[in-house]
Design a protein around this motif. Structure first.
Motif, mmCIF file in Angstrom:
data_model
loop_
_atom_site.group_PDB
_atom_site.id
_atom_site.type_symbol
_atom_site.label_atom_id
_atom_site.label_comp_id
_atom_site.label_asym_id
_atom_site.label_seq_id
_atom_site.Cartn_x
_atom_site.Cartn_y
_atom_site.Cartn_z
ATOM 1 N N THR A 62 2.421 8.032 4.555
ATOM 2 C CA THR A 62 3.227 7.579 3.416
ATOM 3 C C THR A 62 4.664 7.327 3.845
ATOM 4 O O THR A 62 5.248 6.267 3.547
ATOM 5 N N ALA A 63 5.252 8.287 4.548
ATOM 6 C CA ALA A 63 6.640 8.142 5.011
ATOM 7 C C ALA A 63 6.780 6.947 5.950
ATOM 8 O O ALA A 63 7.744 6.175 5.854
ATOM 9 N N ALA A 64 5.833 6.791 6.859
ATOM 10 C CA ALA A 64 5.890 5.687 7.814
ATOM 11 C C ALA A 64 5.767 4.336 7.106
ATOM 12 O O ALA A 64 6.464 3.370 7.455
ATOM 13 N N LEU A 65 4.895 4.249 6.119
ATOM 14 C CA LEU A 65 4.741 3.000 5.358
ATOM 15 C C LEU A 65 6.012 2.694 4.572
ATOM 16 O O LEU A 65 6.433 1.532 4.485
ATOM 17 N N LEU A 66 6.626 3.715 3.995
ATOM 18 C CA LEU A 66 7.886 3.513 3.269
ATOM 19 C C LEU A 66 8.982 2.992 4.189
ATOM 20 O O LEU A 66 9.882 2.260 3.750
ATOM 21 N N LEU A 67 8.899 3.347 5.471
ATOM 22 C CA LEU A 67 9.893 2.900 6.451
ATOM 23 C C LEU A 67 9.578 1.509 7.003
ATOM 24 O O LEU A 67 10.321 1.000 7.845
ATOM 25 N N GLY A 68 8.474 0.921 6.564
ATOM 26 C CA GLY A 68 8.159 -0.443 6.963
ATOM 27 C C GLY A 68 7.182 -0.595 8.103
ATOM 28 O O GLY A 68 6.988 -1.696 8.617
ATOM 29 N N LEU A 69 6.537 0.507 8.539
ATOM 30 C CA LEU A 69 5.539 0.386 9.597
ATOM 31 C C LEU A 69 4.274 -0.259 9.035
ATOM 32 O O LEU A 69 3.962 -0.112 7.843
ATOM 33 N N ASN A 70 3.558 -0.960 9.902
ATOM 34 C CA ASN A 70 2.271 -1.483 9.463
ATOM 35 C C ASN A 70 1.267 -0.333 9.402
ATOM 36 O O ASN A 70 1.523 0.766 9.905
#
Length: 267
Positions: free
Chosen positions: A173-181
């Motif tokens: 979730t955190a990684a997706l919020l930061l724009g990671l695929n």
């Protein structure tokens, strides 16, 4: 433990450790739901050894160059994309390691394992996962994480000491919020799991040291085997389908599971 209980719990651990649905929640409520005796600390250690084996085998071709690059960075103080990734895993591990140590010292682990807490966190963080998957830009890889990005993911991971949050779920979730695929978010989450499983397993093993003569080694061996096989197959399938199916199936599952648990306890 009965053989059927060992297989079911080991497979559940293997399937849920790396999916964003909380393995700890399942290992808490499923024995309660089925009226089984608590599996005990030794079995929990065994199935975590199994999932660690699975993730190490999955990343077997990536870990050697990553660790080599990290060691070179220690010697030369020059960073590459690979060495930054390893340093990121180390930095991201620190917050949850500190929180886990504090909870262990204060003996608060059991206080957080109530069904109400598990159900509530399952729903709330499931919705947050869905939001991140829908709104995230999905434009960066794990090699493009900055120090602040890693710290954010690490702090998010620390929340996962609460059963039901899901370590893999909150880090993705955190990684997706930061724009990671999606693939990058999952890969970084899986890499973060390696030191966490080692640390958690090490602490639990220390607790077991005084009980070595009481351990049922066959039960533990079967737990390692079945959790390793199911975890590896789960990772392969998850990574193969992730970009196409997204996180929504897991969001829906978490919502149904959370509501079911609340109904089950008559909340």
């Amino acid at each position: 433990m009965e053989i059927s209980h060992i297989i079911v719990l080991a497979v559940i651990q293997g399937l849920t450790e790396f999916l964003p649905i909380s393995s700890s929640a399942h290992l808490v409520f499923i024995p309660q739901l089925l009226g089984w005796q608590d599996q005990g600390l030794a079995f929990d250690v065994a199935v975590h050894v199994g999932t660690l084996t699975a993730i190490l085998w999955y990343f077997r071709q990536d870990l050697r160059p990553l660790l080599h690059a990290w060691w070179q960075s220690c010697l030369t103080r020059e960073l590459t994309a690979e060495s930054r990734l390893v340093w990121g895993v180390i930095l991201g591990t620190i917050p949850v390691a500190l929180i886990g140590l504090i909870l262990s010292v204060l003996d608060l682990d059991e206080a957080l394992r109530s069904t109400v807490i598990i159900a509530t966190t399952t729903i709330i963080f499931g919705l947050l996962l869905g939001y991140a998957d829908k709104t995230g830009l999905r434009a960066r890889s794990e090699y493009q994480l900055t120090g602040w990005d890693v710290l954010f993911i690490g702090l998010a991971q620390a929340i996962a000491v609460i059963p039901g949050v899901s370590r893999s779920g909150i880090t993705m979730t955190a990684a997706l919020l930061l724009g990671l695929n999606r693939t990058a978010a999952a890969r970084f989450s899986f890499l973060l799991s390696i030191p966490i499983i080692v640390l958690a397993g090490g602490m639990e093993t220390i607790k077991l040291a005084k009980q070595a003569d009481q351990l049922v080694w066959l039960d533990m061996g079967l737990g390692v085997l079945f959790s390793a096989i199911s975890a590896y197959l789960c990772i392969r399938l998850f990574m193969g389908l992730l970009e196409r199916m997204g996180m929504m199936p897991f969001v829906i599952y978490r919502l149904f599971l959370g509501v079911f648990l609340l109904v089950w306890i008559g909340f």
